[in-house]
Structures are given as C-alpha cells and as structure tokens.
Design a protein around this motif. Sequence first.
Motif, PDB file in Angstrom:
ATOM      1  N   ARG A 131      -9.695  30.779 -23.038  1.00 26.95           N
ATOM      2  CA  ARG A 131     -11.080  31.158 -22.773  1.00 26.95           C
ATOM      3  C   ARG A 131     -11.958  30.909 -24.002  1.00 26.95           C
ATOM      4  NH1 ARG A 131     -12.580  36.941 -20.145  1.00 26.95           N
ATOM      5  NH2 ARG A 131     -11.367  35.962 -18.460  1.00 26.95           N
ATOM      6  N   ASP A 132     -11.409  31.120 -25.202  1.00 27.74           N
ATOM      7  CA  ASP A 132     -12.190  30.925 -26.429  1.00 27.74           C
ATOM      8  C   ASP A 132     -12.585  29.472 -26.645  1.00 27.74           C
ATOM      9  OD1 ASP A 132     -11.994  33.598 -26.901  1.00 27.74           O
ATOM     10  OD2 ASP A 132     -10.389  33.444 -28.398  1.00 27.74           O
ATOM     11  N   ALA A 133     -11.913  28.559 -25.939  1.00 33.36           N
ATOM     12  CA  ALA A 133     -12.239  27.143 -26.099  1.00 33.36           C
ATOM     13  C   ALA A 133     -13.520  26.772 -25.376  1.00 33.36           C
ATOM     14  CB  ALA A 133     -11.091  26.273 -25.580  1.00 33.36           C
ATOM     15  N   TYR A 134     -14.005  27.647 -24.473  1.00 33.45           N
ATOM     16  CA  TYR A 134     -15.185  27.352 -23.664  1.00 33.45           C
ATOM     17  C   TYR A 134     -15.095  25.935 -23.088  1.00 33.45           C
ATOM     18  CZ  TYR A 134     -17.176  31.505 -25.831  1.00 33.45           C
ATOM     19  OH  TYR A 134     -17.392  32.784 -26.243  1.00 33.45           O
ATOM     20  N   PRO A 135     -14.099  25.702 -22.225  1.00 32.42           N
ATOM     21  CA  PRO A 135     -13.872  24.341 -21.728  1.00 32.42           C
ATOM     22  C   PRO A 135     -15.097  23.706 -21.068  1.00 32.42           C
ATOM     23  CG  PRO A 135     -12.653  25.971 -20.431  1.00 32.42           C
ATOM     24  CD  PRO A 135     -13.133  26.660 -21.653  1.00 32.42           C
ATOM     25  N   LEU A 136     -15.984  24.520 -20.471  1.00 29.08           N
ATOM     26  CA  LEU A 136     -17.191  23.955 -19.874  1.00 29.08           C
ATOM     27  C   LEU A 136     -18.026  23.208 -20.909  1.00 29.08           C
ATOM     28  CD1 LEU A 136     -18.545  26.639 -17.348  1.00 29.08           C
ATOM     29  CD2 LEU A 136     -17.784  24.308 -16.840  1.00 29.08           C
ATOM     30  N   TRP A 137     -18.098  23.749 -22.117  1.00 28.96           N
ATOM     31  CA  TRP A 137     -18.875  23.099 -23.178  1.00 28.96           C
ATOM     32  C   TRP A 137     -18.302  21.724 -23.478  1.00 28.96           C
ATOM     33  CZ3 TRP A 137     -18.372  21.019 -28.037  1.00 28.96           C
ATOM     34  CH2 TRP A 137     -19.526  20.905 -28.814  1.00 28.96           C
ATOM     35  N   TRP A 138     -16.988  21.656 -23.641  1.00 32.20           N
ATOM     36  CA  TRP A 138     -16.340  20.388 -23.970  1.00 32.20           C
ATOM     37  C   TRP A 138     -16.437  19.386 -22.821  1.00 32.20           C
ATOM     38  CZ3 TRP A 138     -15.249  19.504 -28.843  1.00 32.20           C
ATOM     39  CH2 TRP A 138     -14.942  20.577 -29.691  1.00 32.20           C
ATOM     40  N   VAL A 139     -16.276  19.872 -21.611  1.00 26.80           N
ATOM     41  CA  VAL A 139     -16.280  18.973 -20.451  1.00 26.80           C
ATOM     42  C   VAL A 139     -17.686  18.420 -20.203  1.00 26.80           C
ATOM     43  CG1 VAL A 139     -16.007  18.918 -17.950  1.00 26.80           C
ATOM     44  CG2 VAL A 139     -14.247  19.961 -19.369  1.00 26.80           C
ATOM     45  N   LEU A 140     -18.708  19.250 -20.359  1.00 32.58           N
ATOM     46  CA  LEU A 140     -20.078  18.736 -20.241  1.00 32.58           C
ATOM     47  C   LEU A 140     -20.357  17.682 -21.308  1.00 32.58           C
ATOM     48  CD1 LEU A 140     -22.120  21.986 -19.466  1.00 32.58           C
ATOM     49  CD2 LEU A 140     -21.624  20.107 -17.899  1.00 32.58           C
ATOM     50  N   LEU A 141     -19.874  17.928 -22.522  1.00 32.58           N
ATOM     51  CA  LEU A 141     -20.043  16.938 -23.595  1.00 32.58           C
ATOM     52  C   LEU A 141     -19.329  15.633 -23.237  1.00 32.58           C
ATOM     53  CD1 LEU A 141     -20.982  16.140 -26.439  1.00 32.58           C
ATOM     54  CD2 LEU A 141     -18.882  17.203 -27.333  1.00 32.58           C
ATOM     55  N   ALA A 142     -18.123  15.749 -22.678  1.00 31.75           N
ATOM     56  CA  ALA A 142     -17.378  14.543 -22.288  1.00 31.75           C
ATOM     57  C   ALA A 142     -18.132  13.769 -21.218  1.00 31.75           C
ATOM     58  CB  ALA A 142     -15.989  14.936 -21.787  1.00 31.75           C
ATOM     59  N   HIS A 143     -18.728  14.482 -20.254  1.00 33.77           N
ATOM     60  CA  HIS A 143     -19.533  13.796 -19.240  1.00 33.77           C
ATOM     61  C   HIS A 143     -20.688  13.044 -19.887  1.00 33.77           C
ATOM     62  CE1 HIS A 143     -21.969  13.067 -15.638  1.00 33.77           C
ATOM     63  NE2 HIS A 143     -22.987  13.439 -16.401  1.00 33.77           N
ATOM     64  N   LEU A 144     -21.379  13.689 -20.810  1.00 35.35           N
ATOM     65  CA  LEU A 144     -22.532  13.058 -21.455  1.00 35.35           C
ATOM     66  C   LEU A 144     -22.130  11.796 -22.201  1.00 35.35           C
ATOM     67  CD1 LEU A 144     -24.303  16.251 -22.853  1.00 35.35           C
ATOM     68  CD2 LEU A 144     -24.946  14.922 -20.833  1.00 35.35           C
ATOM     69  N   VAL A 145     -20.951  11.820 -22.820  1.00 28.74           N
ATOM     70  CA  VAL A 145     -20.494  10.661 -23.593  1.00 28.74           C
ATOM     71  C   VAL A 145     -19.951   9.561 -22.684  1.00 28.74           C
ATOM     72  CG1 VAL A 145     -18.786   9.872 -25.281  1.00 28.74           C
ATOM     73  CG2 VAL A 145     -20.018  12.033 -25.649  1.00 28.74           C
ATOM     74  N   LEU A 146     -19.152   9.939 -21.686  1.00 34.93           N
ATOM     75  CA  LEU A 146     -18.452   8.945 -20.866  1.00 34.93           C
ATOM     76  C   LEU A 146     -19.313   8.364 -19.750  1.00 34.93           C
ATOM     77  CD1 LEU A 146     -15.026  10.805 -20.504  1.00 34.93           C
ATOM     78  CD2 LEU A 146     -15.524   8.859 -21.988  1.00 34.93           C
ATOM     79  N   LEU A 147     -20.077   9.197 -19.070  1.00 33.96           N
ATOM     80  CA  LEU A 147     -20.835   8.752 -17.905  1.00 33.96           C
ATOM     81  C   LEU A 147     -22.341   8.785 -18.111  1.00 33.96           C
ATOM     82  CD1 LEU A 147     -18.812  10.553 -15.073  1.00 33.96           C
ATOM     83  CD2 LEU A 147     -18.655   8.167 -15.768  1.00 33.96           C
ATOM     84  N   GLY A 148     -22.789   9.553 -19.091  1.00 29.01           N
ATOM     85  CA  GLY A 148     -24.215   9.712 -19.304  1.00 29.01           C
ATOM     86  C   GLY A 148     -24.978   8.415 -19.515  1.00 29.01           C
ATOM     87  N   PRO A 149     -24.533   7.529 -20.429  1.00 24.97           N
ATOM     88  CA  PRO A 149     -25.288   6.288 -20.666  1.00 24.97           C
ATOM     89  C   PRO A 149     -25.444   5.429 -19.418  1.00 24.97           C
ATOM     90  CG  PRO A 149     -23.744   6.692 -22.455  1.00 24.97           C
ATOM     91  CD  PRO A 149     -23.430   7.704 -21.389  1.00 24.97           C
TER      92      PRO A 149
END
Length: 285
Positions: A28-46
Amino acid sequence: MINSAALAVAASVVMHVTWNLIARHQARDAYPLWWVLLAHLVLLGPWGLYSLFTDVQWTPTLVKWVLISASANVVYFMGLRRAYECAPVAFVYPLVRSSPVLIALWSMLFLGETMGVFAWTGLLVSILGLLVLARVGGNAQDIRALPWALVAMFATSIYSLTDRAATAHIPSFGGLVGFITIGYFASWLALTVDLRRTNGAWRPNVRIGLPVAVVGGLCIGLAYALVIHAMRSMPAAIVVAFTNAGIVLASGASILVFKERAAWKARASAAFIICAGLLMLSIRS
C-alpha cells in the motif's frame, strides 16, 4: 458495431482483471496508482496526445468535455486514495463500481438514452451483487471509507457521462487515448501534490517493479479507452456495468488460483448475483 463494442468490453475486462490481480500484491505504501498513471503518461501519452491534437477538430464543446472529465478524474483518484487509507480494496472497490445506476440516470436526463424495465432490473441486480461483495469484504470500522467511496463513485458517473458525449468529437481510438491522458495527467499531478503534502516527498517512498508498472500502465489506459470506444454504440451505463464482470473474474481467481478462501461462499454468492444481473442486461441490450 455492437459486436465491435462487445469485443472492446471483453478486452477491457481482461486488462482490468490483469491490472487488479497485479495491484492486489503491491504494498500500500507504494501507491501503485501513482506509478501506473506515470507509466501510462510515458508509454501511451505521447501517441495519444498526438492523435488527439491531429485527428480532432477542436470546438468549445469538446474543450468543455475535456475540462469536466479531467476534473472528475482528479476527484475520482483522490477519493479512491482516501477510501483506500480507511478500508481494504475488497470493501471500497465494489462500492465505487456501483456507479452504473447514476450513469443511467445522468444519461437519461442529459443524453436522452433510455433503457427498458428489464434492463433496469438487470442493472439493479448487478449493483446488489456489488453491495453484497462490499459487505463481505469489510467490517464495522471500514464504514469510515464510505463517504470517500461515494465521492469516487459520483466522480465516475460524471466522467463516464462526459466521456460518452466526447466520443462524438473524437473519431480515432488514439484520440480517445489522448483524451484519457489529459485526465490522467491532471490526476497524477494531484496525487503528487497530495503525496508532497502528506509524506513530504514528491513520489512514493516505495517503488513497484518495472514490469508491474509497464503492464499496469498499458492496462489502465487501453482498458478505459476501449470502454469509451464501446460507448459509441452502447449506452454508457450498460458498458460500465458489463466491465464489472472483471470483478467477478478477479474474485473467482482469488478463490480458485490464489486459494483465498475466507468467506468464499458469500463472495461466490455475490458474484452469482452480479452475473445474473449482467445476463439480464445482455438479453435486453
């Protein structure tokens, strides 16, 4: 077109289940939503943003939908995070996923979409199953999460409605991914600011594995883009209700694959009720 929508929903459910089975094993301390949203922005966002700004004719109406959807996404993710701080996913998530009733009401009032009595009954039965599942997954102390779960549920109904309306202005699938990316970027910024305020850091102190971030980032974006695509030819409330089949599959996997047998009979009964409601919806949609 209906077949295309059904395939889109089915693919979305598979991605949804994949992400949820991965997320349940993250700290829970990893806040996976934060990391996964960041991954979306990097991988699919552009790609998504490029498609959105090249394939779409921008109008004041579309700008309005973008702003409302992005704002509702921020409220959703912030409400979800607060709810998860008070109660486990097993209690919170079924409550949040009970939004199709609100979506159906908003769609009827603002978009002129209607459903028959049998479809409404199927929708309500499926929601009853979700409420039973939430009751099984929680206890008396978890009621603290209820207000935040309801906030997230309400926000879900708002962005689902605006996203359905936005499909008339976005012809390509890549454009839908870009539309989602704007909301995800706003949500990621809000979560980052909240992390800084509560933990004194700009990112979670615990990292998730790179494969988890990549799979999660691809699933969370593409799954919802497929949901919006399906809304082109199916009522928004029915599409969102059908995606709740992912909760049934995830529950089945937790019982049969991960051997999580606590209250398994009650969870199986809740899954049966959800499936019964979805079956009624499939007959009348």
